[in-house]
Motif scaffolding. Structure first.
Motif, PDB file in Angstrom:
ATOM      1  N   GLU A   1       0.844  -1.075  -0.046  1.00 43.97           N
ATOM      2  CA  GLU A   1       0.087  -0.040   0.081  1.00 43.97           C
ATOM      3  C   GLU A   1       0.845   1.290  -0.037  1.00 43.97           C
ATOM      4  N   PHE A   2       2.053   1.328   0.129  1.00 43.89           N
ATOM      5  CA  PHE A   2       2.991   2.442   0.227  1.00 43.89           C
ATOM      6  C   PHE A   2       2.677   3.251  -0.980  1.00 43.89           C
ATOM      7  N   LYS A   3       2.771   2.613  -2.097  1.00 43.33           N
ATOM      8  CA  LYS A   3       2.302   3.355  -3.475  1.00 43.33           C
ATOM      9  C   LYS A   3       1.058   4.116  -3.283  1.00 43.33           C
ATOM     10  N   SER A   4       0.280   4.060  -2.390  1.00 46.12           N
ATOM     11  CA  SER A   4      -1.112   4.682  -2.450  1.00 46.12           C
ATOM     12  C   SER A   4      -1.054   5.960  -1.856  1.00 46.12           C
ATOM     13  N   LEU A   5       0.113   6.232  -1.058  1.00 44.02           N
ATOM     14  CA  LEU A   5       0.143   7.373  -0.350  1.00 44.02           C
ATOM     15  C   LEU A   5       0.420   8.717  -1.187  1.00 44.02           C
ATOM     16  N   VAL A   6      -0.272   9.690  -1.040  1.00 42.62           N
ATOM     17  CA  VAL A   6      -0.229  10.968  -1.650  1.00 42.62           C
ATOM     18  C   VAL A   6       1.422  11.765  -1.534  1.00 42.62           C
ATOM     19  N   ASN A   7       1.536  12.595  -2.291  1.00 37.63           N
ATOM     20  CA  ASN A   7       2.567  13.566  -1.801  1.00 37.63           C
ATOM     21  C   ASN A   7       2.320  14.124  -0.488  1.00 37.63           C
ATOM     22  N   ASN A   8       3.015  14.362   0.184  1.00 40.10           N
ATOM     23  CA  ASN A   8       3.018  15.021   1.643  1.00 40.10           C
ATOM     24  C   ASN A   8       2.089  14.273   2.300  1.00 40.10           C
ATOM     25  N   GLY A   9       1.853  13.134   2.146  1.00 42.26           N
ATOM     26  CA  GLY A   9       1.095  12.106   3.158  1.00 42.26           C
ATOM     27  C   GLY A   9       1.909  11.602   4.278  1.00 42.26           C
ATOM     28  N   TYR A  10       1.147  11.061   5.093  1.00 41.11           N
ATOM     29  CA  TYR A  10       1.848  10.692   6.496  1.00 41.11           C
ATOM     30  C   TYR A  10       1.655   8.995   6.434  1.00 41.11           C
ATOM     31  N   LEU A  11       2.817   8.370   6.581  1.00 36.27           N
ATOM     32  CA  LEU A  11       2.798   7.165   7.082  1.00 36.27           C
ATOM     33  C   LEU A  11       2.905   6.538   8.408  1.00 36.27           C
ATOM     34  N   ILE A  12       2.213   5.920   8.799  1.00 34.44           N
ATOM     35  CA  ILE A  12       2.142   5.548  10.442  1.00 34.44           C
ATOM     36  C   ILE A  12       2.560   4.035  10.453  1.00 34.44           C
ATOM     37  N   TYR A  13       3.471   3.376  11.136  1.00 38.77           N
ATOM     38  CA  TYR A  13       3.607   1.947  11.217  1.00 38.77           C
ATOM     39  C   TYR A  13       3.915   1.761  12.477  1.00 38.77           C
ATOM     40  N   GLU A  14       3.665   0.510  12.936  1.00 35.29           N
ATOM     41  CA  GLU A  14       3.852   0.112  14.053  1.00 35.29           C
ATOM     42  C   GLU A  14       5.208  -0.530  13.828  1.00 35.29           C
ATOM     43  N   SER A  15       6.331   0.168  14.956  1.00 31.76           N
ATOM     44  CA  SER A  15       7.683  -0.020  14.792  1.00 31.76           C
ATOM     45  C   SER A  15       8.309  -1.207  14.825  1.00 31.76           C
ATOM     46  N   SER A  16       7.566  -1.855  15.630  1.00 30.79           N
ATOM     47  CA  SER A  16       8.144  -3.352  15.764  1.00 30.79           C
ATOM     48  C   SER A  16       7.651  -4.610  14.762  1.00 30.79           C
TER      49      SER A  16
END
Lengths: 180, 387, 296
Positions: free
Chosen positions: A81-96
């Motif tokens: 899904e990373f590619k679905s993020l827009v420019n200036n979008g935010y990625l939030i992920y569970e870091s572990s």
């Protein structure tokens, strides 16, 4: 105003519940909201994805091709899904659980140790989804955490309200500290 | 003043799935019997009813098939309990026989058909709008039904209540033609105060049982309905029957009965039919769309209006009765009509039948299984408009 | 036959039938006489027996509801002065399930032919039996589709001649009591109309029984008879009289019906067991939910 949030993870991560809480909070805040859900074909153990649209005007088309905020709790969903993020979008992920293997100058990434925060604050790893909900709340700034708290109380299983609310605030505070 | 069960969904704001809103609406409408058979994408309705009905003192049963489901629903309604089933695709086809039975016996009931892609098994998990014609013409013989076309979670809620009301008021089968997108979409629902919700119950005979001679009195379009066990000892027949309920092969009996069965809806079509118009006042090009497709169509109208393109949307909220008089009026005011739907041309037939002769009608079919995105409709409209 | 002959014949039928049903006007719609049953048919006797049982049942007539599908037998409840629902072919049991669940106070009796109940309606029948709904099902088995002109059905004995088995029937028939037993019925009986008193008694037991009750009535049909060595009206009655063996303890596996003249036709009140009905179980479920609260 329109905010498109995509949440992806494993069945059992509480992806749908996280989306429902955010959507309910948006409704309480006076917005329109629509969520559509997709699952992998297998009935158990596959991925799940919730697309949430929040707007201050009536939402017509319910589906989204791109997201302003992407929340992922599995590496698989990150890659997908990373590619679905827009420019200036935010990625939030569970870091572990997720190690971002790619990045983009135009994407702002926020890793949240949601599982350990959940464990630390409420002793329940399962509340990881609410930590992430809190994180999104801090980030989006359009929904008051009070509405999210209210949404949690009306959405989660009876008896688990306090735990989930606490976990949400843990995520909210974590991201606020990062941002300010 | 109606009494509302304390365990009904409380007035307030919700973020709820369409199928669950359907079930909650049915309970508020007074539905206390559900019979169904598992079929995607309607399952959430049955699952929710199996959990909720016992809470309000109602009965849920999972039957052996969809034929048994709708027939049990009719049996329960004959005993005076508001009843419904929900289904999709092949299940709706199996229920067709009993659409006629409900019509002939004039037993109120509600079918929610969460439309999916067909024909046959098709794509069970994905949307379709291919049952528009089947809903009206699927059973043999002449009859009338009422069919709603919800476009949102709120509307599927409102229309399910209305479906029960209309079923009770006209002693007719009412169908909610929901679809997979609306059924599975989670959206905003506002449940108003109960006092604001209109609930209609069927008219019962007001004479003592021993006096009721003609339970199928043709002098009234909708005769009061004696229910099982009330002492009227009525014969309800799927055969053509006279005013006493006795089978008959008489020409006049047949004509009087069947014409009343259709007249009770046709003579009330203006009171029953509903539609939404959006920017139709000065429109030169008219989009016709319904159900989930209307959501994309509306977005197209919003976008093109910003470019000063004179486009409007006509959204039938009832497929049956179809608001044909309004279709006709609007068709005289526009030069082009674009009909978008997830099938190969169903409401198109209605639009053609009732539109003015000189208007150009363009059909936008879309792949069963997929809701046409606004961009797809927009491109076609631009082509038609020459802009 | 001239029209005046036909009129006289009709008058005769009305007079004789009215006389036959004398004393039962309270439960029989004598205003609908003559009924459509052929001379020599068993249904008139079954109608009388059922009417008598309804009167004797002790259950108010207003609470009795008849349900039927299509076929000659399907017409029977319409001649009863009770609430009656003559629904589509095969669907009577499913309709009865809805009626009973909606109002458990009703005494719901399905009356249907072998074609209606165990052929086209077979699926509804076995599942309603499995769930043990508290409804009664009278299956009038005449081995044939009478109303449509004499085609074979699921109970037509092997070797029978019918309009759709002109070379002899090659299928095996259902053994209705065994089918009912295997499906979960909790009261099972089989009689013929010539065993009138026992038949009425079986109907009364059926009303009294809580649970899915099946009474099979093997009935003469002139359409079946005329093609299968019972050419006159009385031949089938004689056959019942000569061949019937009452055995309440019969092994249900061994009571299938064949055309072999050496085989007995076993009848009796075969099976009765008290098991909680669907209606009772669901009522308990509702009570449990209202006490313990709903599932999250």
């Amino acid at each position: 105003m329109i905010l498109r949030i995509r949440i992806g993870g494993l069945g059992g991560h509480g992806i749908l519940l996280a989306g429902r809480v955010l959507g309910t909070a948006a409704i309480y805040a006076g917005y329109d909201a629509i969520m559509t859900v997709a699952y992998s074909p297998e009935q158990r153990g596959g991925w799940s994805k919730a697309d949430l649209v929040i707007s201050d005007s009536e939402i017509d088309y319910p589906y989204i091709d791109e997201a302003d905020i992407l929340i992922v709790t599995t590496q698989e969903m990150f890659e997908r899904e990373f590619k679905s993020l827009v420019n200036n979008g935010y990625l939030i992920y569970e870091s572990s659980l997720v190690k971002p293997s790619q990045t983009s100058l135009n994407v702002r990434s926020i890793g949240i140790p949601a599982i350990s925060l959940a464990e630390k604050t409420v002793k329940r790893r399962i509340a990881m989804n609410m930590v992430l909900v809190g994180g999104v709340t801090a980030l989006s700034k359009i929904i008051d955490p009070k509405h999210v708290e209210e949404a949690i109380r009306s959405t989660v299983r009876k008896g688990t309200e306090e735990m989930n609310v606490k976990a949400m605030y843990a995520g909210y505070d974590y991201v606020r500290q990062l941002l300010y | 003043m109606k009494s509302f069960h304390p365990r009904l969904l409380k007035p307030g704001r919700y973020f709820m799935q369409g199928n669950i809103a359907t079930a909650e609406a049915a309970l508020i409408a007074g539905c206390r019997f559900y019979a169904g058979y598992p079929i995607t994408p309607s399952n959430e309705i049955a699952e929710w009813m199996s959990r909720r009905l016992p809470e309000v003192g109602g009965v849920f049963i999972q039957m052996e098939d969809e034929i048994g489901s709708i027939v049990a629903v009719l049996g329960a309604s004959a005993a005076g309990v508001k009843a419904m089933t929900a289904t999709s695709g092949p299940g709706f086809s199996l229920m067709m026989e009993s659409v006629g039975l409900a019509s002939m016996m004039e037993i109120p009931a509600v079918i929610v058909n969460v439309m999916r892609a067909g024909p046959s098994t098709g794509i069970p998990t994905l949307v379709g709008q291919g049952d528009i014609m089947q809903a009206k013409w699927g059973s043999h013989g002449d009859y009338e039904i009422i069919a709603y076309l919800p476009s949102s979670v709120q509307e599927v809620f409102d229309m399910t209540i209305k479906a029960f009301n209309m079923a009770e008021k006209y002693r007719v089968l009412t169908i909610v033609l929901s679809d997979q997108v609306i059924g599975h979409m989670i959206g905003k629902l506002v449940v108003p105060d109960y006092e604001e919700i209109e609930i209609i119950d069927r008219e019962l005979p007001d004479v003592p049982p021993e006096k009721l001679v003609y339970p199928f009195d043709n002098s009234r379009l909708i005769p009061p309905m004696p229910i099982a066990g009330a002492g009227y000892r009525v014969n309800y027949d799927s055969l053509t029957h006279d005013e006493r309920g006795y089978p008959s092969v008489d020409r006049d009996v047949s004509f009087r009965l069947v014409s009343r069965l259709v007249r009770k809806i046709r003579e009330n079509e203006k009171a029953i039919a509903e539609w939404e118009e959006y920017y139709t006042d000065d429109a030169d090009i008219l989009l016709v769309a319904y159900g989930c497709t209307a959501r994309s169509a509306k977005e197209v109208v919003k976008k093109l209006r910003r470019e000063n393109i004179r486009i409007g949307l006509f959204r039938p909220k009832t497929a049956w009765p179809f608001p044909w008089w309004r279709m006709n009026e609007l068709s005289k005011r526009v030069s082009k009509i674009v009909v978008a739907e997830i099938n190969m041309g169903q409401m198109l037939h209605l639009v053609r039948e009732y539109s003015a002769r000189d208007v150009e009608i363009v059909h936008v079919p879309y792949a069963p299984g997929y809701m046409p995105p606004p961009s797809y409709i927009e491109n076609i409209v631009r082509g038609v408009y020459g802009a | 036959m001239s029209s005046s002959d036909r009129f006289r014949l009709r008058e005769f039928a009305v007079t004789s039938l009215t006389k036959y049903y004398e004393g039962l006007e309270q439960v029989i719609r004598t205003d609908r006489m003559p009924h459509i049953f052929c001379p020599g048919c068993g249904l008139g006797i079954i109608l009388k027996g059922l009417a008598e049982a309804i009167l004797k049942s002790g259950i108010p007539i207003n609470r009795h509801v008849g349900v039927s599908g299509i076929g000659c037998t399907g017409r029977l409840p319409g001649y009863l002065r009770i609430d009656a629902y003559h629904v589509t072919h095969g669907r009577a049991v499913a309709f009865a399930v809805g009626l009973k669940l909606a109002n458990p106070e009703l005494e719901v009796t399905v009356v249907g032919g072998d074609g209606d109940i165990v052929t086209i309606g077979g699926n509804h029948f076995i599942h309603a039996a499995r769930r043990n709904h508290d409804i009664n099902v009278i299956i009038v088995n005449n081995f044939i589709y009478g109303m449509t002109g004499g085609q074979y059905g699921a109970t037509t004995p092997t070797g029978s001649y019918t309009t759709t088995s002109p070379y002899g029937h090659v299928e095996y028939p259902f053994n209705i009591p065994l089918l009912a037993y295997a499906s979960g019925a909790t009261f099972i009986a089989r009689w013929t109309p010539i065993h009138y008193a026992q038949m009425v008694d079986a109907f009364l037991q059926m009303f009294e029984h809580k649970g899915f009750a099946v009474v099979e009535i093997i009935a003469p049909c002139v359409l079946y008879g005329e093609r299968n060595r019972f050419p006159s009206y009385t031949d089938m009655v004689k056959y019942f009289r000569d061949r019937c063996v009452i055995d309440h303890e019969a092994d249900l596996r061994k009571i299938g019906i064949s055309l072999d003249p050496k085989e007995p036709l076993v009848i009796g009140n075969f099976y009765k067991v008290r098991r909680k009905t669907y209606e009772e179980l669901y009522k308990e479920l509702i009570e449990r939910v209202s006490k313990e609260g709903a599932k999250e």
